[in-house]
Design an enzyme around this catalytic site. Structure first.
Site, PDB file in Angstrom:
ATOM      1  N   CYS A   1      12.520  26.636  28.182  1.00 14.22           N
ATOM      2  CA  CYS A   1      11.654  27.636  28.792  1.00 14.22           C
ATOM      3  C   CYS A   1      10.529  27.037  29.624  1.00 14.22           C
ATOM      4  O   CYS A   1      10.394  27.337  30.804  1.00 14.22           O
ATOM      5  CB  CYS A   1      11.095  28.534  27.689  1.00 14.22           C
ATOM      6  SG  CYS A   1       9.799  29.651  28.214  1.00 14.22           S
TER       7      CYS A   1
ATOM      8  N   GLN B   1      -7.583  40.500  30.180  1.00 12.10           N
ATOM      9  CA  GLN B   1      -7.333  39.232  29.484  1.00 12.10           C
ATOM     10  C   GLN B   1      -6.095  39.348  28.588  1.00 12.10           C
ATOM     11  O   GLN B   1      -5.942  40.360  27.905  1.00 12.10           O
ATOM     12  CB  GLN B   1      -8.546  38.872  28.631  1.00 12.10           C
ATOM     13  CG  GLN B   1      -9.793  38.593  29.457  1.00 12.10           C
ATOM     14  CD  GLN B   1      -9.801  37.194  30.039  1.00 12.10           C
ATOM     15  OE1 GLN B   1      -8.936  36.379  29.734  1.00 12.10           O
ATOM     16  NE2 GLN B   1     -10.775  36.922  30.893  1.00 12.10           N
TER      17      GLN B   1
ATOM     18  N   CYS C   1     -11.897  28.044  33.093  1.00 10.99           N
ATOM     19  CA  CYS C   1     -10.502  27.879  32.661  1.00 10.99           C
ATOM     20  C   CYS C   1      -9.947  26.543  33.147  1.00 10.99           C
ATOM     21  O   CYS C   1      -8.756  26.286  33.024  1.00 10.99           O
ATOM     22  CB  CYS C   1      -9.651  29.040  33.166  1.00 10.99           C
ATOM     23  SG  CYS C   1      -9.698  29.239  34.950  1.00 10.99           S
TER      24      CYS C   1
HETATM   25  N1  SAH Z   1     -14.703  37.546  33.850  1.00 13.30           N
HETATM   26  C1  SAH Z   1     -13.552  38.231  34.340  1.00 13.30           C
HETATM   27  C2  SAH Z   1     -12.414  37.333  34.789  1.00 13.30           C
HETATM   28  C3  SAH Z   1     -12.739  36.275  35.738  1.00 13.30           C
HETATM   29  S1  SAH Z   1     -11.308  35.504  36.401  1.00 13.30           S
HETATM   30  C4  SAH Z   1     -12.981  39.132  33.291  1.00 13.30           C
HETATM   31  O1  SAH Z   1     -13.039  38.790  32.123  1.00 13.30           O
HETATM   32  O2  SAH Z   1     -12.444  40.163  33.636  1.00 13.30           O
HETATM   33  C5  SAH Z   1     -11.948  35.043  37.981  1.00 13.30           C
HETATM   34  C6  SAH Z   1     -12.178  36.200  38.913  1.00 13.30           C
HETATM   35  O3  SAH Z   1     -12.780  35.710  40.094  1.00 13.30           O
HETATM   36  C7  SAH Z   1     -10.911  36.916  39.364  1.00 13.30           C
HETATM   37  O4  SAH Z   1     -11.041  38.272  39.040  1.00 13.30           O
HETATM   38  C8  SAH Z   1     -10.879  36.703  40.897  1.00 13.30           C
HETATM   39  O5  SAH Z   1     -10.378  37.822  41.583  1.00 13.30           O
HETATM   40  C9  SAH Z   1     -12.334  36.474  41.203  1.00 13.30           C
HETATM   41  N2  SAH Z   1     -12.674  35.715  42.420  1.00 13.30           N
HETATM   42  C10 SAH Z   1     -12.010  34.700  43.000  1.00 13.30           C
HETATM   43  N3  SAH Z   1     -12.712  34.181  44.024  1.00 13.30           N
HETATM   44  C11 SAH Z   1     -13.849  34.893  44.120  1.00 13.30           C
HETATM   45  C12 SAH Z   1     -15.006  34.824  44.973  1.00 13.30           C
HETATM   46  N4  SAH Z   1     -15.090  33.930  45.947  1.00 13.30           N
HETATM   47  N5  SAH Z   1     -16.013  35.699  44.753  1.00 13.30           N
HETATM   48  C13 SAH Z   1     -15.938  36.605  43.750  1.00 13.30           C
HETATM   49  N6  SAH Z   1     -14.883  36.708  42.920  1.00 13.30           N
HETATM   50  C14 SAH Z   1     -13.859  35.868  43.100  1.00 13.30           C
END
Ligand code: SAH
Length: 458
Positions: free
Chosen positions: A84, A289, A414
């Site tokens: 996988c 999430q 992450c």
């Molecule tokens: N804290 C959020 C998840 C973050 S994941 C939660 O728990 O729901 C990272 C996020 O950053 C994603 O939703 C992505 O769309 C956003 N993102 C990516 N580049 C960005 C930018 N330049 N400005 C603002 N948001 C951005």
């Protein structure tokens, strides 16, 4: 190393010691200074390796025989583990996985961030690290015997039929098995990727961990879903926990799962779930999430690090559907969230309303543009939380933070490598990293999340 003094040859076998693990989960072996990456071997083991690929600076090998076994080796419980590729670490005991993730964060902070004198705490793991995923997205195809639905064999587009994924919620496995069975009975064809023919492309199942609500999404190549009424009736009959049946149409020749059109076939548009006390509405396309139990652990840590008082103004950069913002809003005076995907901000606003939280404002845009604009409007944050994608924070955003001088920055990451890079920029701009807490959101995979707290130097 030039081509003719590479000390190994393709297809030859060598006896080696394994030292470390890469962030892809392969073990590292050295042969006369030449590096070989070998999946499924572990540090501390000795074995015979067959060289499968020779590049200039490094090569790859396959473990043919184990001569010495690590005390941390575990028997992978998944029967298709080796085909996988979704998990990389089932052959390592869970305790050792957690230690490995802590070490990875420590190493990279030191190597890339030149940060070595702060605590990197032991990884917070799960008591039961199985069956944690709340979303399954399973490709479907037709073979001689009928429909198959499972996963793409590693590095191919060949679907291997599978009824059970051990990191998936059982409710989702049941949806996939049942839909496969019903669609088979109704002679609905699976998608043929090569010819761009057939009907059913993916079955997507979503599950609310706390509410136990289930959503089924059927993604088809065709505008029509054949035998729609029977399909709905049988799903409802056999899966009473299903609250929502949704049809998504993706007519394009693409690896992307979803197309643009989504119709609710039966039931609700949303299922719901809770993280802590905060309720979330989840539609077919919503970001949410995938491991809500550990999300709570991660965001509780972020909240603890933020040390909010009811006088504090907070900015949540990269706020997604507002998960962290809504958590923080319960403690702060006001929270500003910014996110680039408009639909995610729609969800964030909906979720704020759903929870009667009115001390938040959400904006669509790039964090590195919106936050400087807020700054120009006179908005000052006491605490800034960032949770960027893998590539980390934009430099313009880091510079704005340095200008705005919040007393604390909470960095949720992450990807330890970009975390380390960005912490270095913030340190050089007047902040001090106090501690870092790794959290295991994806047991048995190499992913590692962490949260860091920085304070402004006085
Ligand atoms: N804290 C959020 C998840 C973050 S994941 C939660 O728990 O729901 C990272 C996020 O950053 C994603 O939703 C992505 O769309 C956003 N993102 C990516 N580049 C960005 C930018 N330049 N400005 C603002 N948001 C951005």
């Amino acid at each position: 190393m030039s081509k003719h003094n590479i000390p190994v040859q393709k297809n030859q076998q060598y006896e080696v010691m394994f030292e470390d693990l890469t962030h892809e989960g392969a073990a590292v072996a050295k042969i006369d200074g030449y590096t070989l990456f070998v999946p499924k071997a572990l540090p501390g083991e000795r074995g015979v390796v067959k060289v499968t690929k020779v590049n200039k600076g490094y090569g790859f090998g396959r473990l043919m025989e184990r001569l010495e076994t690590s005390e941390h080796r575990a028997e992978p419980p998944c029967p298709v583990y080796h085909q996988c590729g979704g998990c990389q670490l089932q052959h390592l005991s869970y305790d050792a996985q957690l230690r490995q993730k802590q070490k990875m964060v420590q190493d990279v902070l030191e190597r890339i961030g030149k940060i070595s004198d702060i605590p990197v705490h032991p990884t917070l793991g799960m008591d039961d690290p199985w069956r944690y995923r709340n979303k399954a997205q399973v490709p479907v195809a037709t073979r001689e015997g009928g429909l198959v639905a499972g996963f793409y064999q590693e590095r191919t587009h060949h679907i291997i039929d599978m009824d059970e994924c051990l990191i998936q919620q059982e409710a989702n496995d049941k949806v996939v098995q049942t839909v496969k069975d019903i669609a088979n009975k109704l002679h609905i064809k699976g998608y043929d990727e090569e010819k761009h023919k057939g009907v059913l492309r993916h079955v997507v199942a979503r599950y609310g961990l706390v509410t136990k609500e289930v959503m089924v999404v059927l993604v088809t190549r065709t505008n029509d879903l054949p035998h729609k009424e029977q399909l709905i009736a049988e799903i409802r009959d056999r899966l009473p926990e299903v609250k929502s049946i949704v049809h998504n149409i993706n007519t394009r020749r693409t690896n992307v799962i979803f197309g643009d059109q989504t119709d609710v076939l039966w039931g609700e548009e949303y299922i719901y779930d809770y993280i802590g006390d905060v309720k979330f509405a989840i539609s077919a396309r919503s970001f949410y999430q995938v491991n809500p139990e550990q999300t709570k652990v991660l965001y509780d840590k972020a909240l603890e690090y933020a040390q909010l008082s009811s006088e504090d103004t907070v900015i949540d950069a990269y706020c997604g559907i507002g998960t962290i913002s809504l958590f923080l809003a319960q403690k702060a005076k006001h929270v500003y969230g910014v996110e680039i995907v408009p639909q995610a901000i729609d969800d964030a606003k909906r979720n704020a309303k759903l929870n009667n939280i009115d001390n938040v404002d959400f904006a669509v845009g790039e964090a590195e543009k919106v936050i400087p604009w807020w700054y120009a409007q006179g908005i000052r944050a006491d605490v800034i939380v960032v949770d960027p994608p893998r590539k980390g924070c934009d430099e313009a955003l880091l510079n704005t933070i340095i200008q705005m001088k919040p007393k604390r920055v909470v960095y949720v990451s992450c990807n330890p490598a970009t975390l380390a890079r960005d912490l270095r920029v913030l340190e050089d701009g007047g902040y001090q990293t106090k501690e870092v807490q790794p959290v295991d959101m994806f047991p048995h995979t190499m992913h590692v999340e962490s949260v860091a707290i920085l304070e402004i130097k006085l």
